[in-house]
Design a protein around this motif. Structure first.
Motif, mmCIF file in Angstrom:
data_model
loop_
_atom_site.group_PDB
_atom_site.id
_atom_site.type_symbol
_atom_site.label_atom_id
_atom_site.label_comp_id
_atom_site.label_asym_id
_atom_site.label_seq_id
_atom_site.Cartn_x
_atom_site.Cartn_y
_atom_site.Cartn_z
ATOM 1 N N UNK A 1 49.555 -15.845 19.015
ATOM 2 C CA UNK A 1 50.460 -16.918 19.437
ATOM 3 C C UNK A 1 50.973 -17.687 18.224
ATOM 4 N N UNK A 2 50.085 -17.990 17.279
ATOM 5 C CA UNK A 2 50.484 -18.745 16.097
ATOM 6 C C UNK A 2 51.405 -17.933 15.192
ATOM 7 N N UNK A 3 51.231 -16.612 15.187
ATOM 8 C CA UNK A 3 52.015 -15.743 14.298
ATOM 9 C C UNK A 3 53.197 -15.086 14.999
ATOM 10 N N UNK A 4 53.562 -15.568 16.174
ATOM 11 C CA UNK A 4 54.568 -14.859 16.965
ATOM 12 C C UNK A 4 55.915 -14.772 16.262
ATOM 13 N N UNK A 5 56.321 -15.810 15.512
ATOM 14 C CA UNK A 5 57.612 -15.760 14.827
ATOM 15 C C UNK A 5 57.558 -14.789 13.647
ATOM 16 N N UNK B 1 53.273 -18.177 26.351
ATOM 17 C CA UNK B 1 52.539 -19.179 27.117
ATOM 18 C C UNK B 1 51.277 -18.615 27.727
ATOM 19 N N UNK B 2 51.330 -17.362 28.147
ATOM 20 C CA UNK B 2 50.148 -16.726 28.728
ATOM 21 C C UNK B 2 49.075 -16.513 27.662
ATOM 22 N N UNK B 3 49.491 -16.144 26.450
ATOM 23 C CA UNK B 3 48.530 -15.944 25.359
ATOM 24 C C UNK B 3 47.851 -17.257 24.988
ATOM 25 N N UNK B 4 48.626 -18.338 24.937
ATOM 26 C CA UNK B 4 48.054 -19.643 24.601
ATOM 27 C C UNK B 4 47.102 -20.111 25.695
ATOM 28 N N UNK B 5 47.490 -19.899 26.945
ATOM 29 C CA UNK B 5 46.618 -20.272 28.062
ATOM 30 C C UNK B 5 45.329 -19.468 28.031
ATOM 31 N N UNK C 1 40.034 -22.522 16.125
ATOM 32 C CA UNK C 1 41.352 -23.103 16.386
ATOM 33 C C UNK C 1 41.985 -23.635 15.099
ATOM 34 N N UNK C 2 41.195 -24.264 14.254
ATOM 35 C CA UNK C 2 41.734 -24.793 12.999
ATOM 36 C C UNK C 2 42.230 -23.661 12.107
ATOM 37 N N UNK C 3 41.491 -22.571 12.070
ATOM 38 C CA UNK C 3 41.894 -21.431 11.243
ATOM 39 C C UNK C 3 43.222 -20.861 11.720
ATOM 40 N N UNK C 4 43.326 -20.580 13.010
ATOM 41 C CA UNK C 4 44.537 -19.937 13.528
ATOM 42 C C UNK C 4 45.760 -20.844 13.487
ATOM 43 N N UNK C 5 45.557 -22.132 13.729
ATOM 44 C CA UNK C 5 46.694 -23.040 13.845
ATOM 45 C C UNK C 5 47.121 -23.679 12.532
#
Length: 212
Positions: A70-74, A93-97, A129-133
């Motif tokens: 989700x974080x790397x989608x762009x 949105x489904x991946x984030x959920x 979460x901190x790592x991915x975001x």
């Protein structure tokens, strides 16, 4: 009605395959190893709480996989358009959920394994979460990855009746090894010199062998 069933089957299989690809399903079999190592380091045998901790670890790992894409989608839309999100096979949105639900499930399983396990799972989830975001593409990224591996091992120790402090040294060396591997990987990707991280990797491997 019977003529429509074949159309639903392939579509459903395609969705399942997309989610399995998003969550890196084959890699999930490697996840319980850290928890079992932590249990052994604490000097105890696996119990039902160990299984709960392994389930928590697995949920948090899969949450990280979904959150990563989700974080790397762009970026993936350009570099890896075949991935589930940029290809449209899974909605962002489904991946984030899914990342949120898996994180909640992991914390709930850790709570069932006991207060000590939850006390480790909370920081582990926060680190994921901190790592991915935010930390993944910064100099702190390898350290965050190392911290996650160390905490994962400590989760196994905390779920049992043994002394968690006995697992601190093995967790530290696992983190050091992960840090070295992450630095080598990053240097290779960026084209920089890998001499220093390779030296750290060799040192971490040697110390781990001595301790074993």
């Amino acid at each position: 009605m019977s003529a429509q069933r074949p159309a639903h089957g392939p579509a459903r299989d395609g969705r399942l395959h997309a989610w399995a690809e998003l969550l890196r399903a084959p890699a999930a079999f490697t996840v319980p190893g850290d928890v079992l190592a932590g249990t052994a380091a604490a000097g105890t045998r696996p119990t039902g709480r160990t299984a709960l901790a392994a389930g928590a670890s697995l949920c948090l790992y899969e949450a990280g996989m979904a959150l990563n894409d989700w974080a790397d989608r762009e970026e993936d839309a350009t570099a890896r358009p075949h991935r589930p999100l940029p290809s449209g096979r899974v909605r962002p949105g489904a991946a984030l959920a899914a990342a949120g639900l898996l994180s909640a499930a992991g914390l709930a399983l850790a709570a069932c394994a006991g207060r000590r396990a939850l006390a480790v799972a909370g920081p582990l989830a926060a680190t994921v979460w901190a790592y991915d975001l935010g930390l993944k593409h910064t100099p702190a990224g390898p350290a965050a990855m190392a911290a996650a591996r160390s905490l994962d091992l400590l989760l196994g120790a905390a779920a049992g009746p043994g002394a968690v402090r006995r697992a601190i040294v093995p967790a530290a060396f696992l983190g050091s090894h992960t840090l070295a591997v992450s630095l080598v990987s990053r240097r290779e990707t960026e084209g920089g010199s890998s001499t220093a991280p390779l030296t750290a990797l060799a040192a971490a491997g040697a110390l781990t062998t001595v301790l074993a």
